[in-house]
Each structure stands twice: as C-alpha cells, then as structure tokens.
Design a protein around this motif. Structure first.
Motif, PDB file in Angstrom:
ATOM      1  N   ASP A   1      28.035  27.680  33.397  1.00  0.00           N
ATOM      2  CA  ASP A   1      26.729  27.166  33.815  1.00  0.00           C
ATOM      3  C   ASP A   1      26.693  27.038  35.338  1.00  0.00           C
ATOM      4  OD1 ASP A   1      27.754  24.549  34.521  1.00  0.00           O
ATOM      5  OD2 ASP A   1      27.568  23.948  32.437  1.00  0.00           O
ATOM      6  N   ASP A   2      25.513  26.766  35.879  1.00  0.00           N
ATOM      7  CA  ASP A   2      25.327  26.729  37.335  1.00  0.00           C
ATOM      8  C   ASP A   2      26.213  25.691  38.016  1.00  0.00           C
ATOM      9  OD1 ASP A   2      23.434  28.731  37.120  1.00  0.00           O
ATOM     10  OD2 ASP A   2      21.728  27.356  37.189  1.00  0.00           O
ATOM     11  N   GLU A   3      26.528  24.616  37.318  1.00  0.00           N
ATOM     12  CA  GLU A   3      27.352  23.565  37.917  1.00  0.00           C
ATOM     13  C   GLU A   3      28.814  23.977  38.058  1.00  0.00           C
ATOM     14  OE1 GLU A   3      25.142  22.733  35.215  1.00  0.00           O
ATOM     15  OE2 GLU A   3      23.683  22.367  36.814  1.00  0.00           O
ATOM     16  N   ASP A   4      29.202  25.121  37.512  1.00  0.00           N
ATOM     17  CA  ASP A   4      30.592  25.573  37.565  1.00  0.00           C
ATOM     18  C   ASP A   4      30.945  26.312  38.848  1.00  0.00           C
ATOM     19  OD1 ASP A   4      31.213  24.603  34.999  1.00  0.00           O
ATOM     20  OD2 ASP A   4      30.547  26.465  34.057  1.00  0.00           O
ATOM     21  N   ASP A   5      29.969  26.619  39.701  1.00  0.00           N
ATOM     22  CA  ASP A   5      30.225  27.509  40.824  1.00  0.00           C
ATOM     23  C   ASP A   5      31.361  27.056  41.734  1.00  0.00           C
ATOM     24  OD1 ASP A   5      28.233  29.020  39.725  1.00  0.00           O
ATOM     25  OD2 ASP A   5      26.951  29.030  41.504  1.00  0.00           O
ATOM     26  N   ALA A   6      31.415  25.789  42.110  1.00  0.00           N
ATOM     27  CA  ALA A   6      32.480  25.312  43.002  1.00  0.00           C
ATOM     28  C   ALA A   6      33.848  25.430  42.323  1.00  0.00           C
ATOM     29  CB  ALA A   6      32.215  23.871  43.428  1.00  0.00           C
ATOM     30  N   ALA A   7      33.917  25.076  41.049  1.00  0.00           N
ATOM     31  CA  ALA A   7      35.187  25.187  40.317  1.00  0.00           C
ATOM     32  C   ALA A   7      35.600  26.645  40.164  1.00  0.00           C
ATOM     33  CB  ALA A   7      35.078  24.513  38.951  1.00  0.00           C
ATOM     34  N   LEU A   8      34.632  27.527  39.917  1.00  0.00           N
ATOM     35  CA  LEU A   8      34.938  28.958  39.809  1.00  0.00           C
ATOM     36  C   LEU A   8      35.431  29.514  41.142  1.00  0.00           C
ATOM     37  CD1 LEU A   8      31.941  30.147  37.610  1.00  0.00           C
ATOM     38  CD2 LEU A   8      34.359  30.080  36.926  1.00  0.00           C
ATOM     39  N   ALA A   9      34.812  29.095  42.232  1.00  0.00           N
ATOM     40  CA  ALA A   9      35.232  29.552  43.555  1.00  0.00           C
ATOM     41  C   ALA A   9      36.666  29.127  43.845  1.00  0.00           C
ATOM     42  CB  ALA A   9      34.285  29.015  44.622  1.00  0.00           C
ATOM     43  N   ASP A  10      36.981  27.875  43.539  1.00  0.00           N
ATOM     44  CA  ASP A  10      38.347  27.371  43.744  1.00  0.00           C
ATOM     45  C   ASP A  10      39.333  28.118  42.855  1.00  0.00           C
ATOM     46  OD1 ASP A  10      40.276  25.329  44.811  1.00  0.00           O
ATOM     47  OD2 ASP A  10      40.367  24.815  42.669  1.00  0.00           O
ATOM     48  N   LEU A  11      38.955  28.315  41.590  1.00  0.00           N
ATOM     49  CA  LEU A  11      39.811  29.045  40.654  1.00  0.00           C
ATOM     50  C   LEU A  11      40.073  30.458  41.155  1.00  0.00           C
ATOM     51  CD1 LEU A  11      41.253  29.291  37.883  1.00  0.00           C
ATOM     52  CD2 LEU A  11      39.032  29.950  36.933  1.00  0.00           C
ATOM     53  N   MET A  12      39.029  31.125  41.658  1.00  0.00           N
ATOM     54  CA  MET A  12      39.182  32.492  42.150  1.00  0.00           C
ATOM     55  C   MET A  12      40.168  32.545  43.315  1.00  0.00           C
ATOM     56  SD  MET A  12      36.270  35.161  43.415  1.00  0.00           S
ATOM     57  CE  MET A  12      35.611  35.352  41.772  1.00  0.00           C
ATOM     58  N   GLU A  13      40.040  31.632  44.249  1.00  0.00           N
ATOM     59  CA  GLU A  13      40.945  31.623  45.402  1.00  0.00           C
ATOM     60  C   GLU A  13      42.386  31.404  44.966  1.00  0.00           C
ATOM     61  OE1 GLU A  13      39.434  28.863  48.305  1.00  0.00           O
ATOM     62  OE2 GLU A  13      37.526  29.956  48.434  1.00  0.00           O
ATOM     63  N   ARG A  14      42.603  30.485  44.039  1.00  0.00           N
ATOM     64  CA  ARG A  14      43.959  30.222  43.547  1.00  0.00           C
ATOM     65  C   ARG A  14      44.517  31.418  42.766  1.00  0.00           C
ATOM     66  NH1 ARG A  14      45.338  24.507  42.942  1.00  0.00           N
ATOM     67  NH2 ARG A  14      43.657  23.262  43.829  1.00  0.00           N
ATOM     68  N   ALA A  15      43.672  31.996  41.907  1.00  0.00           N
ATOM     69  CA  ALA A  15      44.128  33.080  41.031  1.00  0.00           C
ATOM     70  C   ALA A  15      44.448  34.348  41.804  1.00  0.00           C
ATOM     71  CB  ALA A  15      43.068  33.362  39.971  1.00  0.00           C
ATOM     72  N   TYR A  16      43.668  34.659  42.826  1.00  0.00           N
ATOM     73  CA  TYR A  16      43.845  35.918  43.545  1.00  0.00           C
ATOM     74  C   TYR A  16      44.806  35.825  44.725  1.00  0.00           C
ATOM     75  CZ  TYR A  16      39.968  37.999  40.906  1.00  0.00           C
ATOM     76  OH  TYR A  16      39.154  38.502  39.921  1.00  0.00           O
ATOM     77  N   ALA A  17      45.146  34.607  45.175  1.00  0.00           N
ATOM     78  CA  ALA A  17      46.044  34.438  46.324  1.00  0.00           C
ATOM     79  C   ALA A  17      47.378  35.139  46.076  1.00  0.00           C
ATOM     80  CB  ALA A  17      46.263  32.956  46.601  1.00  0.00           C
ATOM     81  N   GLY A  18      47.743  35.985  47.001  1.00  0.00           N
ATOM     82  CA  GLY A  18      49.021  36.683  46.914  1.00  0.00           C
ATOM     83  C   GLY A  18      49.056  37.853  45.950  1.00  0.00           C
ATOM     84  N   THR A  19      47.907  38.225  45.361  1.00  0.00           N
ATOM     85  CA  THR A  19      47.876  39.345  44.423  1.00  0.00           C
ATOM     86  C   THR A  19      47.321  40.592  45.101  1.00  0.00           C
ATOM     87  OG1 THR A  19      45.624  39.022  43.580  1.00  0.00           O
ATOM     88  CG2 THR A  19      47.390  37.707  42.546  1.00  0.00           C
ATOM     89  N   ILE A  20      47.367  41.681  44.385  1.00  0.00           N
ATOM     90  CA  ILE A  20      46.862  42.962  44.865  1.00  0.00           C
ATOM     91  C   ILE A  20      45.357  42.899  45.160  1.00  0.00           C
ATOM     92  CG2 ILE A  20      46.383  43.913  42.564  1.00  0.00           C
ATOM     93  CD1 ILE A  20      47.632  46.542  43.552  1.00  0.00           C
ATOM     94  N   ASP A  21      44.644  41.970  44.530  1.00  0.00           N
ATOM     95  CA  ASP A  21      43.188  41.841  44.693  1.00  0.00           C
ATOM     96  C   ASP A  21      42.774  40.712  45.637  1.00  0.00           C
ATOM     97  OD1 ASP A  21      42.410  43.960  43.061  1.00  0.00           O
ATOM     98  OD2 ASP A  21      42.625  42.749  41.259  1.00  0.00           O
ATOM     99  N   GLU A  22      43.714  40.158  46.383  1.00  0.00           N
ATOM    100  CA  GLU A  22      43.400  38.992  47.216  1.00  0.00           C
ATOM    101  C   GLU A  22      42.228  39.236  48.169  1.00  0.00           C
ATOM    102  OE1 GLU A  22      45.556  35.634  49.983  1.00  0.00           O
ATOM    103  OE2 GLU A  22      46.654  37.468  49.525  1.00  0.00           O
ATOM    104  N   HIS A  23      42.133  40.416  48.744  1.00  0.00           N
ATOM    105  CA  HIS A  23      41.075  40.688  49.727  1.00  0.00           C
ATOM    106  C   HIS A  23      40.007  41.634  49.191  1.00  0.00           C
ATOM    107  CE1 HIS A  23      43.202  38.417  52.696  1.00  0.00           C
ATOM    108  NE2 HIS A  23      44.300  39.084  52.406  1.00  0.00           N
ATOM    109  N   LEU A  24      39.939  41.783  47.874  1.00  0.00           N
ATOM    110  CA  LEU A  24      38.902  42.609  47.268  1.00  0.00           C
ATOM    111  C   LEU A  24      37.540  42.039  47.639  1.00  0.00           C
ATOM    112  CD1 LEU A  24      38.568  45.063  45.417  1.00  0.00           C
ATOM    113  CD2 LEU A  24      38.424  43.483  43.510  1.00  0.00           C
ATOM    114  N   GLY A  25      36.630  42.883  48.031  1.00  0.00           N
ATOM    115  CA  GLY A  25      35.321  42.421  48.476  1.00  0.00           C
ATOM    116  C   GLY A  25      35.304  42.111  49.954  1.00  0.00           C
ATOM    117  N   GLY A  26      36.421  42.321  50.648  1.00  0.00           N
ATOM    118  CA  GLY A  26      36.474  42.136  52.087  1.00  0.00           C
ATOM    119  C   GLY A  26      36.721  40.706  52.530  1.00  0.00           C
ATOM    120  N   ASN A  27      36.957  39.803  51.602  1.00  0.00           N
ATOM    121  CA  ASN A  27      37.250  38.430  51.995  1.00  0.00           C
ATOM    122  C   ASN A  27      38.067  37.772  50.899  1.00  0.00           C
ATOM    123  OD1 ASN A  27      35.537  36.578  50.175  1.00  0.00           O
ATOM    124  ND2 ASN A  27      34.096  38.162  50.762  1.00  0.00           N
TER     125      ASN A  27
END
Length: 156
Positions: A33-59
């Motif tokens: 739901d819309d209220e999940d955006d901040a949690a999803l953003a944090d989850l994405m940063e944690r999940a992708y840190a140090g992986t092959i996809d860390e800079h996918l999308g240019g950031n």
C-alpha cells in the motif's frame, strides 16, 4: 524504449513466464500500500547494497527507485512479506500491455528462506497473465528464483 537494446547495454536478460499454475508459498503476505514506500525504500537499499544490482538505475537511493516505480505500479499484484516489518517484496509494473516484475527485494537477514519466491508467486497468482522480468546476468539468486517459478529467457 527499445527493451531488447536497453537490456543488452545493461548486460541483462529478459525472461517471460506464461500464465499457469503457481504454488502457494509463505504466510504473512499482503498487498503493498502507499504507506509502505519508506519501508520499501529502506528495504531496497539494504537488499541491494554490495550486490551486482547496487547501482542499477544509476543510483542507490531506494526512495528514488520506489518513486519511479509508483506511476506504473500494479498494486493489486504487488506483495510484501512481513515479520516485524517488511522483509521481502515483489513489485509489479505495467509498460504498455506488458506486466513486468519490476523488483524482487529481500532483506539480507531473511535471504535464503523462500520469501522472494513466495512474494513473486503471490504476484503471479494475482495476475494470471504473461509476466516479463529483467535480470542482471550473473545475479544467480534472481536467475534461480525466476527459473523456479517457470520463467524462461526471451531470445534476443
């Protein structure tokens, strides 16, 4: 955008899954739901840190990625898994007539427990339509997840 050319430049393979039976996996799943955006953003940063996809999308800013996903989001087919907060997500988008598995995100401490597979399976059940996914070549966990759920590479 020419998807085939774009994915080649990014060294990504496009996969497709036809509609069909999907296993029911996992518990504690719910729609995004819309209220999940901040949690999803944090989850994405944690999940992708140090992986092959860390800079996918240019950031590596999860808030930017989630904000970019929202205009094309398919909320009725995007799921999260919760265990004292959101620990995995399957985010679906639509581009023209095509459904895309835009993101599969699992918290590093929860990887290897089948949560990514569970949220994607829930998304596939909700759509019951062909779904495309782009996967960075060499992202073995994502390649394995896609194969487990019946995705096959689209010829280039």
């Amino acid at each position: 955008m020419d998807t085939a050319r774009h994915t080649e430049q990014m060294n990504r393979t496009v996969y497709r899954r036809a509609p069909g039976p999907v296993p029911v996996l996992g518990q504690n799943l719910r729609l995004v739901d819309d209220e999940d955006d901040a949690a999803l953003a944090d989850l994405m940063e944690r999940a992708y840190a140090g992986t092959i996809d860390e800079h996918l999308g240019g950031n590596s800013d999860g808030a930017v990625e989630i904000a970019d996903w929202r205009p094309d989001a398919v909320p009725h087919a995007s799921f999260v898994a919760e265990e004292d907060g959101i620990v995995a997500a399957s985010l679906i988008s639509k581009n023209g007539d095509d459904f895309w598995l835009a993101y599969v995100i699992t918290h590093p401490e929860w990887k290897g427990r089948g949560l990514g597979t569970a949220v994607v399976a829930a998304s596939l059940r909700a759509l019951d339509a062909p779904v495309l996914a782009g996967c960075t070549d060499g992202n073995t966990p994502s390649e394995r997840l896609l194969a487990t759920l019946g995705f096959t590479p689209v010829p280039r």
